[in-house]
Enzyme design. Structure first.
Site, PDB file in Angstrom:
ATOM      1  N   LEU A  27     -20.369 -12.697 -29.466  1.00  0.00           N
ATOM      2  CA  LEU A  27     -19.828 -11.720 -30.418  1.00  0.00           C
ATOM      3  C   LEU A  27     -18.838 -10.809 -29.686  1.00  0.00           C
ATOM      4  CD1 LEU A  27     -19.917 -10.423 -33.266  1.00  0.00           C
ATOM      5  CD2 LEU A  27     -21.777  -8.965 -32.415  1.00  0.00           C
ATOM      6  N   GLY A  32     -15.997 -23.617 -20.018  1.00  0.00           N
ATOM      7  CA  GLY A  32     -15.613 -24.371 -21.202  1.00  0.00           C
ATOM      8  C   GLY A  32     -16.318 -23.952 -22.469  1.00  0.00           C
ATOM      9  N   GLU A  33     -15.816 -24.491 -23.562  1.00  0.00           N
ATOM     10  CA  GLU A  33     -16.361 -24.201 -24.885  1.00  0.00           C
ATOM     11  C   GLU A  33     -17.035 -25.483 -25.396  1.00  0.00           C
ATOM     12  OE1 GLU A  33     -16.893 -21.716 -27.253  1.00  0.00           O
ATOM     13  OE2 GLU A  33     -17.725 -23.497 -28.212  1.00  0.00           O
ATOM     14  N   CYS A  86     -10.192 -16.118 -24.022  1.00  0.00           N
ATOM     15  CA  CYS A  86     -10.781 -14.784 -24.112  1.00  0.00           C
ATOM     16  C   CYS A  86     -10.197 -13.939 -22.978  1.00  0.00           C
ATOM     17  CB  CYS A  86     -12.297 -14.867 -24.014  1.00  0.00           C
ATOM     18  SG  CYS A  86     -12.988 -15.920 -25.292  1.00  0.00           S
ATOM     19  N   CYS A  92     -10.878 -23.902 -19.899  1.00  0.00           N
ATOM     20  CA  CYS A  92     -11.189 -23.591 -21.293  1.00  0.00           C
ATOM     21  C   CYS A  92      -9.907 -23.219 -22.007  1.00  0.00           C
ATOM     22  CB  CYS A  92     -12.176 -22.428 -21.373  1.00  0.00           C
ATOM     23  SG  CYS A  92     -12.727 -22.091 -23.061  1.00  0.00           S
ATOM     24  N   CYS A 107     -27.309 -23.340 -15.534  1.00  0.00           N
ATOM     25  CA  CYS A 107     -26.155 -23.044 -16.390  1.00  0.00           C
ATOM     26  C   CYS A 107     -25.145 -24.181 -16.226  1.00  0.00           C
ATOM     27  CB  CYS A 107     -25.552 -21.703 -15.979  1.00  0.00           C
ATOM     28  SG  CYS A 107     -24.103 -21.244 -16.931  1.00  0.00           S
ATOM     29  N   CYS A 140     -12.217 -13.212 -19.566  1.00  0.00           N
ATOM     30  CA  CYS A 140     -12.913 -14.322 -18.905  1.00  0.00           C
ATOM     31  C   CYS A 140     -12.033 -15.018 -17.878  1.00  0.00           C
ATOM     32  CB  CYS A 140     -13.374 -15.324 -19.955  1.00  0.00           C
ATOM     33  SG  CYS A 140     -14.116 -16.806 -19.262  1.00  0.00           S
ATOM     34  N   GLU A 149     -18.412 -26.543 -12.267  1.00  0.00           N
ATOM     35  CA  GLU A 149     -19.360 -25.598 -11.700  1.00  0.00           C
ATOM     36  C   GLU A 149     -20.661 -25.589 -12.484  1.00  0.00           C
ATOM     37  OE1 GLU A 149     -17.788 -22.022 -10.404  1.00  0.00           O
ATOM     38  OE2 GLU A 149     -15.844 -22.908  -9.928  1.00  0.00           O
ATOM     39  N   CYS A 181     -21.606 -14.731 -15.154  1.00  0.00           N
ATOM     40  CA  CYS A 181     -20.896 -15.058 -16.393  1.00  0.00           C
ATOM     41  C   CYS A 181     -19.416 -14.739 -16.269  1.00  0.00           C
ATOM     42  CB  CYS A 181     -21.418 -14.214 -17.555  1.00  0.00           C
ATOM     43  SG  CYS A 181     -23.108 -14.514 -17.961  1.00  0.00           S
ATOM     44  N   SER A 187     -23.931 -21.831 -26.019  1.00  0.00           N
ATOM     45  CA  SER A 187     -23.185 -20.631 -26.373  1.00  0.00           C
ATOM     46  C   SER A 187     -21.795 -21.022 -26.857  1.00  0.00           C
ATOM     47  CB  SER A 187     -23.064 -19.725 -25.152  1.00  0.00           C
ATOM     48  OG  SER A 187     -22.247 -18.615 -25.448  1.00  0.00           O
TER      49      SER A 187
HETATM   50  N1  SAH Z   1     -17.401 -20.692 -23.936  1.00  0.00           N
HETATM   51  C1  SAH Z   1     -18.693 -20.322 -24.344  1.00  0.00           C
HETATM   52  C2  SAH Z   1     -19.726 -20.460 -23.264  1.00  0.00           C
HETATM   53  C3  SAH Z   1     -19.323 -20.038 -21.868  1.00  0.00           C
HETATM   54  S1  SAH Z   1     -19.006 -18.340 -21.600  1.00  0.00           S
HETATM   55  C4  SAH Z   1     -18.696 -18.915 -24.902  1.00  0.00           C
HETATM   56  O1  SAH Z   1     -17.701 -18.218 -24.728  1.00  0.00           O
HETATM   57  O2  SAH Z   1     -19.670 -18.535 -25.526  1.00  0.00           O
HETATM   58  C5  SAH Z   1     -20.649 -17.678 -21.511  1.00  0.00           C
HETATM   59  C6  SAH Z   1     -20.742 -16.182 -21.778  1.00  0.00           C
HETATM   60  O3  SAH Z   1     -20.129 -15.439 -20.724  1.00  0.00           O
HETATM   61  C7  SAH Z   1     -20.044 -15.764 -23.059  1.00  0.00           C
HETATM   62  O4  SAH Z   1     -20.897 -14.993 -23.869  1.00  0.00           O
HETATM   63  C8  SAH Z   1     -18.896 -14.895 -22.564  1.00  0.00           C
HETATM   64  O5  SAH Z   1     -18.584 -13.896 -23.507  1.00  0.00           O
HETATM   65  C9  SAH Z   1     -19.434 -14.346 -21.273  1.00  0.00           C
HETATM   66  N2  SAH Z   1     -18.408 -13.907 -20.341  1.00  0.00           N
HETATM   67  C10 SAH Z   1     -17.183 -14.425 -20.136  1.00  0.00           C
HETATM   68  N3  SAH Z   1     -16.527 -13.746 -19.176  1.00  0.00           N
HETATM   69  C11 SAH Z   1     -17.353 -12.762 -18.750  1.00  0.00           C
HETATM   70  C12 SAH Z   1     -17.261 -11.744 -17.739  1.00  0.00           C
HETATM   71  N4  SAH Z   1     -16.167 -11.617 -16.992  1.00  0.00           N
HETATM   72  N5  SAH Z   1     -18.311 -10.930 -17.577  1.00  0.00           N
HETATM   73  C13 SAH Z   1     -19.437 -11.082 -18.303  1.00  0.00           C
HETATM   74  N6  SAH Z   1     -19.581 -12.026 -19.246  1.00  0.00           N
HETATM   75  C14 SAH Z   1     -18.559 -12.864 -19.478  1.00  0.00           C
HETATM   76 FE1  SF4 Z   2     -13.949 -17.576 -23.909  1.00  0.00          FE
HETATM   77 FE2  SF4 Z   2     -16.195 -18.855 -23.189  1.00  0.00          FE
HETATM   78 FE3  SF4 Z   2     -13.805 -20.050 -22.868  1.00  0.00          FE
HETATM   79 FE4  SF4 Z   2     -14.452 -17.973 -21.327  1.00  0.00          FE
HETATM   80  S1  SF4 Z   2     -15.453 -19.961 -21.368  1.00  0.00           S
HETATM   81  S2  SF4 Z   2     -12.455 -18.317 -22.377  1.00  0.00           S
HETATM   82  S3  SF4 Z   2     -15.665 -16.725 -22.736  1.00  0.00           S
HETATM   83  S4  SF4 Z   2     -14.729 -19.456 -24.810  1.00  0.00           S
END
Ligand code: SAH
Ligand code: SF4
Length: 386
Positions: A257, A201-202, A154, A150, A143, A157, A110, A377, A231
């Protein structure tokens, strides 16, 4: 097995040669492939220019190559093989979410196009540049995804629900960008464009491919690393490698964070047990920032869990202790099926923002983009469902 092949029409033999994607190769790698054809290294410059700047999609369109050379390369399986936009979802706010067909596997990934940016950068001093009325958009953001799914898990997410399906290749990462640039007819150098590596993804768990993609986008496609932000959820070895990258290709850094302290962070981001906040901040301190550059702390507001005023004060303390310039991007949590959190009250969001501002922290509220098409996000997971 072999007999199957012998029965085929010999004129179709090129169909059987494994596809060898040129898209994703560096200039050096292209030179090696051209050397096999007895061609000089400078031809790699022509090929890179055609693929990454003119955005051609087939070898037959490389007008600087002779027909004979193109045919010989094609016979050996070479072709551009740029990732293709397979499906488009368009939001009422103009955001477009794409399913982009990968090359190294059947999965789609995506990519999101936000014609008016992601709001997170408003006030960073760069919004007065750009090309004004020439387009319906003036400060777009793309984006980009770095993995299919991933592994980080988290809890808030949606992408986490997929687990890690596979890493993307450098070509698949850079290809998302070039495919969107092409669709939107973006003129590099004229149009104002930001890239955020914040899709699925990370990125720092697919570091080599991520960085190779950045190199291609900077050195070949002509994008500026100062307009790119990567990020990370806080992968310390990745941040340490990133800190050592030369400024000419290093994007800006954002750290997710998402919590005021280690106790809450470990709950919402289990990876925090491996690399707690202090370790992440220590690793980030090694980055040699450019003048006026800041590291972004992204902070997802989860109702009752991370959105209280006392949380904001703890975040302000974290920012002061970091010892490098920081700005905080607040993101109201975007809901997704099966994710056990609640959206924060708009009042709580505003109070949080205000508390940080009063503490002297530069803070921005990210407006959700394309929520109606699951492009916001943390909502990127439709890939396997589509
Ligand atoms: N994996 C990386 C980059 C992709 S996620 C990371 O985690 O930083 C990009 C951003 O989206 C991150 O800051 C994450 O905390 C945020 N995010 C993930 N799930 C979300 C949600 N359901 N609502 C709002 N932000 C979210
Ligand atoms: Fe966490 Fe970013 Fe992976 Fe979602 S995409 S699980 S926020 S590391």
């Amino acid at each position: 097995m072999a007999s199957k092949y012998i029965q085929l029409d010999p004129s179709r033999i090129t169909d059987l040669a494994p596809r060898r994607p040129l898209f994703g190769l560096s200039r050096t790698e292209m030179a090696a492939c051209l050397a096999e054809e007895g061609e000089p290294a400078w031809r790699a410059g022509q090929l890179a220019d055609a693929i990454y700047r003119q955005r051609i999609e087939a070898l037959s369109q490389v007008s600087t190559f002779s027909r004979d050379l193109r045919d010989r390369m094609q016979a050996k399986g070479w072709d551009v093989c740029r990732p293709q936009i397979a499906q488009v979802f368009r939001s009422v706010d103009g955001t477009e979410r794409y399913l982009v067909q990968g090359v190294a596997g059947p999965e789609t990934v995506e990519t999101v196009w936000m014609p008016e940016g992601d709001e997170g950068e408003v006030g960073d001093g760069s919004e007065d540049e750009g090309s004004g009325e020439r387009r319906a958009w003036s400060r777009a953001t793309i984006c980009v995804s770095s993995q299919v799914g991933c592994a980080v898990n988290c809890q808030f997410c949606l992408t986490a629900k997929l687990g890690l399906q596979r890493n993307l290749t450098a070509g698949e990462i850079a290809g998302q960008v070039v495919a969107v640039l092409d669709r939107q007819k973006v003129e590099i150098g004229k149009d104002r464009l930001n890239l955020v590596f914040m899709g699925m993804g990370e990125p720092f768990l697919n570091y080599d491919a991520f960085l190779a993609a950045v190199r291609l986008l900077v050195e070949e496609a002509g994008l500026s690393p100062q307009r790119m932000t990567v990020s990370t959820s806080g992968i310390v070895p990745g941040i340490t490698r990133f800190a050592a990258e030369p400024a000419e290709i290093r994007p800006k850094l954002a750290i997710s964070l998402n919590a005021p302290d280690n106790a809450v962070r470990s709950e919402v981001m289990p990876i925090n047990r491996k690399w707690p906040i202090e370790a992440v901040v220590d690793a980030a301190r090694a980055i040699k920032l450019r003048p006026r550059e800041r590291i972004t702390f992204e902070y997802v507001l989860l109702a009752g869990v991370t959105d209280r005023p006392e949380h904001a004060r703890l975040v302000a303390r974290l920012v002061r202790r970091a010892g490098f310039p920081v700005k905080v991007n607040l993101i109201a949590w975007n809901p997704g099926p099966g994710v056990p959190y609640a959206m924060p009250d708009p009042m709580a969001v505003e109070r949080f923002r205000q508390t940080l501002a009063e503490e002297g922290v530069p803070v921005y509220l990210r407006r959700p983009r394309g929520r109606d098409i699951y492009a916001a996000c943390g909502q990127l997971k439709r890939t396997v469902e589509a």
